[in-house]
Write an enzyme that holds these catalytic residues in place. Structure first.
Site, PDB file in Angstrom:
ATOM      1  N   HIS A 510       0.886  -1.133   0.120  1.00 18.17           N
ATOM      2  CA  HIS A 510      -0.171   0.301  -0.109  1.00 18.17           C
ATOM      3  C   HIS A 510       0.994   1.404   0.020  1.00 18.17           C
ATOM      4  O   HIS A 510       0.617   2.212  -0.824  1.00 18.17           O
ATOM      5  CB  HIS A 510      -1.041  -0.104   1.182  1.00 18.17           C
ATOM      6  CG  HIS A 510      -1.829   1.199   1.423  1.00 18.17           C
ATOM      7  ND1 HIS A 510      -3.118   1.068   1.053  1.00 18.17           N
ATOM      8  CD2 HIS A 510      -1.480   2.287   1.903  1.00 18.17           C
ATOM      9  CE1 HIS A 510      -3.695   2.415   1.272  1.00 18.17           C
ATOM     10  NE2 HIS A 510      -2.663   3.146   1.733  1.00 18.17           N
ATOM     11  N   GLU A 511       1.760   1.193   0.911  1.00 19.36           N
ATOM     12  CA  GLU A 511       2.812   2.589   1.138  1.00 19.36           C
ATOM     13  C   GLU A 511       3.468   2.629  -0.114  1.00 19.36           C
ATOM     14  O   GLU A 511       3.793   4.102  -0.538  1.00 19.36           O
ATOM     15  CB  GLU A 511       3.350   2.513   2.411  1.00 19.36           C
ATOM     16  CG  GLU A 511       2.704   2.428   3.673  1.00 19.36           C
ATOM     17  CD  GLU A 511       1.525   3.558   3.589  1.00 19.36           C
ATOM     18  OE1 GLU A 511       1.681   4.640   3.092  1.00 19.36           O
ATOM     19  OE2 GLU A 511       0.553   3.444   4.371  1.00 19.36           O
ATOM     20  N   HIS A 514       1.780   4.346  -3.017  1.00 17.40           N
ATOM     21  CA  HIS A 514       1.875   5.970  -2.658  1.00 17.40           C
ATOM     22  C   HIS A 514       3.348   6.248  -3.209  1.00 17.40           C
ATOM     23  O   HIS A 514       3.216   7.406  -3.814  1.00 17.40           O
ATOM     24  CB  HIS A 514       1.520   6.168  -1.102  1.00 17.40           C
ATOM     25  CG  HIS A 514       0.322   6.249  -0.570  1.00 17.40           C
ATOM     26  ND1 HIS A 514      -0.810   7.059  -1.292  1.00 17.40           N
ATOM     27  CD2 HIS A 514      -0.269   5.708   0.337  1.00 17.40           C
ATOM     28  CE1 HIS A 514      -1.859   6.878  -0.544  1.00 17.40           C
ATOM     29  NE2 HIS A 514      -1.515   6.326   0.330  1.00 17.40           N
ATOM     30  N   HIS A 517       3.396   6.682  -6.916  1.00 19.29           N
ATOM     31  CA  HIS A 517       2.629   7.976  -7.206  1.00 19.29           C
ATOM     32  C   HIS A 517       3.522   9.054  -7.179  1.00 19.29           C
ATOM     33  O   HIS A 517       3.349   9.888  -8.090  1.00 19.29           O
ATOM     34  CB  HIS A 517       1.345   8.105  -6.548  1.00 19.29           C
ATOM     35  CG  HIS A 517       0.482   8.965  -7.151  1.00 19.29           C
ATOM     36  ND1 HIS A 517      -0.742   9.163  -6.548  1.00 19.29           N
ATOM     37  CD2 HIS A 517       0.280   9.484  -8.297  1.00 19.29           C
ATOM     38  CE1 HIS A 517      -1.436  10.000  -7.208  1.00 19.29           C
ATOM     39  NE2 HIS A 517      -0.992  10.175  -8.436  1.00 19.29           N
TER      40      HIS A 517
END
Length: 741
Positions: A510-511, A514, A517
């Protein structure tokens, strides 16, 4: 070893003192204020002159952006250290600067000459139309920011707005302090009979907590050296740090111990928490919460909104409170039948362990028993197959196949090595630094992993976009993106490497979503590069999207191998892990909706709630949404840092909103192959590379070729699609008018 490019502008953490950062912040604010002063004088002297030239104005705006780089850097470093290495010195310097930063931020947002220059660019329609899309978008977002900073308010109201902003920054920091201090203040030495059921890894965590407990008691003077020496080794101590807490809640047979720890966790920073900080002050967040809501309401009214939720939504994909509330309640209705089945399953199995009245402190314990019985799956049995280094190397292999990028670690401390190559400085020995390259070995950016729980580090996991991709051609300045990815995972213990639970694996993915991105942006206008400028209810799209590869058989094959034998995860365990993906998904969805709806409704009040009103609102939401009773003493809200100390106020719904988008985006990979490089390239180019330079809705539709559908979310969650349900979600089709977690 690969040398470090100067374009990364890395921080020398080994030689960065809080007082030095304080001086740098103050100096940067002074320099920026001097620019604003000069801009004011220029405007005053040219009042009778002709209209402002748009091209000259853009030059001035770019120059001001560049001046602010020094402030972003020094404050970003200090804020980061306060999150991962907090101590009295760092916290004092950080908090002392908050009023100065707030005053400066408000001055910028209310500075009429600066605002007029942005307006001049937009008003010159031919000039504005010729701008690159990223610059045009940045200007549009800046104008909105001016409006939301009170630029149009009378002077007296601007002053009131400034005071509110300053107070809010201080209150949020104090709220966060209280949660951290309350978490770290709790320690419960255990008797041998309380250890039944705990796993080997859990006992190692408790023993490590015991050593920390001894050191703290000795340092504080609560115990003498002789008394510490008299304590047994290992000495098992329960704490509220997440790895320890979960080890007990999931495996401890002692139900009273589980309830004791649960009560301590859910009453942190509340009226039931009797701990104090180093100054002897209460850690109760009750008054802070109500004051934050009151100030946010006042801010909303000054800006012409009915409530703070409307302020929050004015910068998001969603159009209104009603739209978000409908989205959440509709999703709750779809999840409830599955949640009821989930609860019935837990209740049935609980009876086998003498638990007649299932309580929240029983849920994780019984759920683990169900997994073992129904799926032949034990978290402890599969943990050895997820050593951290293997997970990381597999994660890097996955993104290389998807996006054609390569990761190289470079994490040693020091100024230079024997070949005179610059090395990366770190703030803690656990930290690792990596560089990211494209397929042609061109450097894209850099990132740090700080993944283990420790004292002085706030809980949770997050990505901090410390440094954005940015070019300022006028001074030949170029910087590549750098970010911090932070977790609180199980550390290496007893000479064994860190072994992750699959939940921790998913969190890491998940991180990293990020992080990608932030890192893969091709935008060089800092305000809309990476996660900057992305609507908050879309910012979770890339992170939740990345989680899918941690749930795919082919992806799991790349991230798993037994820590001792190197063998891959056996097929029976792999099948069991995949089968358990939607285990308890109904209850988990309702829990997230409960948090999101509570957040939305307390900020949608036209008269701010006091503490009792906050608790009443939470209870009301629970009555509407939850199907499992919560104890009256539960004070979850007192530790809800996302909305009282983070960026998610009236925005926690973003997790579910973006989950719809991510599920639908991943469905394209399901259709075309989850490692299809063409599909990966398309996602990179339409979503990851463009940052906030276009509205999120446009980016999504450019990738998917249509508006988003709720079908994939329902399927991925294991929910049946309701009859007569329209397939296009209002969340996905709403028109569109950074540290992320």
């Amino acid at each position: 070893m690969t040398s470090i490019s100067q374009e990364l502008h890395l921080v020398d953490f080994a030689n960065t003192a809080p007082t030095t950062l304080q001086q740098q912040v103050i100096s940067a604010i002074d320099t920026a204020n001097a620019f604003l002063d000069e801009l004011t004088m220029m405007t005053d002297s040219n009042e009778a002159a002709t209209a402002i030239d748009a091209e000259q104005t853009l030059t001035e705006i770019k120059h001001f952006d560049h001046i602010n780089l020094a402030l972003d850097r020094s404050w970003g470093i200090l804020s980061h250290l306060n999150s991962v290495m907090s101590n009295d010195e760092i916290r004092h310097v950080h908090h002392e600067l908050l009023p100065k930063l707030s005053a400066y931020g408000t001055r910028v947002g209310q500075h009429q000459p600066l605002f007029s220059r942005y307006q001049a660019i937009v008003n010159d329609k031919a000039f504005f139309a010729a701008l690159e899309p990223a610059r045009a978008r940045a200007i549009e977002l800046a104008l909105r920011s001016f409006e939301l900073s009170g630029v149009a308010l009378p002077k007296a109201e601007q002053d009131k707005f400034a005071a509110i902003q300053s107070k809010l920054s201080t209150l949020s920091a104090t709220f966060s302090d209280h949660v951290l201090d309350a978490t770290q203040a709790y320690a419960l030495p255990l008797q041998n009979e309380q250890l039944a059921g705990l796993t080997e890894s859990g006992l190692a965590l408790l023993a490590d907590a015991g050593e920390q407990y001894k050191a703290c008691e000795l340092t504080s003077g609560a115990l003498t050296q002789a008394e510490v020496d008299a304590l047994p080794t290992p000495y098992y101590v329960a704490s509220l740090n997440i790895p320890v807490y979960l080890a007990i809640m999931t495996h401890a047979d002692d139900r009273n111990l589980r309830e004791t720890l649960y009560r301590a966790y859910v009453t942190r920073a509340s009226e039931f928490d009797k701990h104090t900080n180093a100054k002897g002050e209460s850690l109760n967040n009750a008054d802070i919460m109500s004051e934050i809501l009151q100030l946010r309401e006042q801010k909303a009214k000054l800006l012409g909104f009915d409530n703070y939720a409307e302020v929050s939504l004015s910068t998001k994909m969603a159009d209104s409170v009603a739209e978000v509330e409908t989205f959440l309640r509709d999703l709750a209705a779809q999840a409830t039948p599955t949640a009821e089945q989930d609860l019935a399953q837990l209740q049935k199995y609980a009876q086998d362990y003498g638990i007649i009245d299932l309580q929240p402190w029983d849920s994780a314990y019984v759920a683990e028993k169900v997994k073992q019985s129904e799926f032949s799956l034990s978290q402890e049995e599969i943990r050895p197959y997820f050593p951290l280094l293997k997970v990381i190397s597999g994660l890097f292999a996955i993104v290389e196949r998807l996006y054609g990028i390569k990761v190289q670690e470079q994490s040693s401390d020091g100024a230079n090595d024997s070949t005179n190559k610059v090395l990366a400085s770190r703030w803690h020995n656990d930290v690792r630094f990596y560089q990211l390259f494209d397929a042609d070995d061109n450097l894209i950016g850099g990132f740090y992993f700080d993944l283990f729980a420790r004292s002085g580090k706030r809980g949770g996991a997050w990505m901090s976009g410390f440094q954005s991709r940015y070019i300022y051609a006028e001074q030949s300045h170029e910087q590549l993106p750098v970010c911090f990815m932070v977790g609180n995972f199980t550390p290496a213990l007893d000479g064994k490497p860190s072994l992750l639970t699959h939940d921790e694996v998913v969190t890491l993915f998940h991180e990293f979503g990020h992080g990608l991105h932030h890192l893969l942006t091709q935008v060089t206008v800092g305000d809309v590069a990476g996660v900057n400028g992305v609507e908050w209810d879309a910012v979770e799209l890339p992170s939740q999207f990345m989680e899918n590869w941690a749930w795919d058989a082919e992806g799991i094959a790349l991230i798993s191998s037994h820590v001792e034998t190197g063998e891959p995860l056996p097929k029976d365990k792999l099948d069991a892990l995949l089968a358990v993906k939607n285990f308890q998904s109904g209850l988990q969805t309702l829990r997230q909706i409960e948090f999101a709806l509570f957040d939305l409704l307390i900020h949608a009040q036209t008269t701010a709630l006091d503490y009792e009103g906050i608790l009443a609102s939470l209870n009301s939401v629970r009555q509407d949404i939850a199907i499992m009773q919560t104890p009256d003493y539960n004070r979850f809200a007192n530790g809800f840092s996302h909305i009282f100390a983070g960026g998610y106020a009236a925005g926690y719904y973003s997790y579910k909103w973006a989950e719809l988008l991510s599920a639908d985006a991943f469905s394209k990979f399901e259709e075309e192959g989850i490692f299809n490089p063409i599909t990966g390239k398309a996602f990179r180019e339409t979503v990851l590379s463009v940052g906030g330079s276009f509205p999120a809705k446009v980016n999504f539709e450019n990738f998917r070729g249509r508006s988003a559908s709720i079908d994939a979310l329902l399927r991925h969650s294991g929910f049946a699609e309701p009859k007569n349900q329209t397939k296009n979600s209002t969340a996905a089709n709403a028109s569109t008018t950074r540290e992320v977690i």
